[in-house]
Design a protein around this motif. Structure first.
Motif, PDB file in Angstrom:
ATOM      1  N   PHE A  38       0.830  -1.192   0.000  1.00 36.72           N
ATOM      2  CA  PHE A  38       0.000   0.000   0.000  1.00 36.72           C
ATOM      3  C   PHE A  38       0.870   1.249   0.000  1.00 36.72           C
ATOM      4  O   PHE A  38       1.996   1.215   0.492  1.00 36.72           O
ATOM      5  N   VAL A  56      -0.583   1.026  -9.651  1.00 39.38           N
ATOM      6  CA  VAL A  56      -1.732   1.133  -8.752  1.00 39.38           C
ATOM      7  C   VAL A  56      -2.838   0.221  -9.270  1.00 39.38           C
ATOM      8  O   VAL A  56      -3.216   0.299 -10.443  1.00 39.38           O
ATOM      9  N   GLU A  71      -5.707  -0.635  -6.981  1.00 40.26           N
ATOM     10  CA  GLU A  71      -6.941  -0.349  -6.240  1.00 40.26           C
ATOM     11  C   GLU A  71      -6.736   0.944  -5.471  1.00 40.26           C
ATOM     12  O   GLU A  71      -5.666   1.166  -4.913  1.00 40.26           O
ATOM     13  N   ASN A  98      -5.483   5.966   0.680  1.00 40.80           N
ATOM     14  CA  ASN A  98      -4.355   5.108   0.308  1.00 40.80           C
ATOM     15  C   ASN A  98      -4.709   4.307  -0.936  1.00 40.80           C
ATOM     16  O   ASN A  98      -5.825   4.352  -1.425  1.00 40.80           O
ATOM     17  N   LYS A 123      -3.562   0.520  -3.220  1.00 41.20           N
ATOM     18  CA  LYS A 123      -2.867  -0.764  -3.260  1.00 41.20           C
ATOM     19  C   LYS A 123      -2.085  -0.829  -4.571  1.00 41.20           C
ATOM     20  O   LYS A 123      -2.608  -0.481  -5.628  1.00 41.20           O
TER      21      LYS A 123
END
Length: 135
Positions: A1, A27, A29, A34, A36
């Protein structure tokens, strides 16, 4: 993350790099604060890359610390230490360092060579990263 998200303009598909223009991942998600990322070593990760002769290949995540080049013919020349960079695309508008060739193997009975790459971000302090939002 990573600690940036939708509120910071982060979107799915953006590239994550180090300060040395080294690709870390993409990236996959995004949340409000923040996001993932998929590391280049993830088996689902694929990217078009070029070698020092500007020949095109497909690099695929292979393990925690490796990537491999796919569809490398016996005519394609690689040696350990060759630098592999990203091909310019919609998401990547400049060359980013992907990694370095660590092994070259070809069994005469195989159609393709096996080329392994150590991603360059593994050799850097990657606690600080950047997301390429716009050029």
């Amino acid at each position: 993350f990573i600690d940036r998200g939708k509120n910071d303009g982060i979107a799915v598909g953006m590239s994550v790099i180090t300060g040395k223009s080294t690709l870390v991942g993409t990236v996959i998600e995004v949340f409000d604060k923040n996001a993932k990322i998929m590391l280049v070593t993830d088996k689902r990760f694929k990217i078009r890359v070029v070698n020092n002769k500007r020949e095109r290949f497909l690099a695929i995540g292979n393990s925690k610390e490796e990537m491999k080049l796919d569809f490398v013919t016996p005519r394609d020349e690689f040696i350990e230490g060759d630098l592999i960079v990203s091909e310019i695309s919609d998401n990547i508008r400049g060359f980013l360092v992907v990694g370095e060739v660590t092994s070259v193997f070809h069994n005469e009975s195989d159609l393709f060579k096996q080329i392994m790459i150590r991603p360059s971000y593994l050799d850097l302090n990657h606690r600080v990263g950047f997301v390429i939002k716009d050029f």
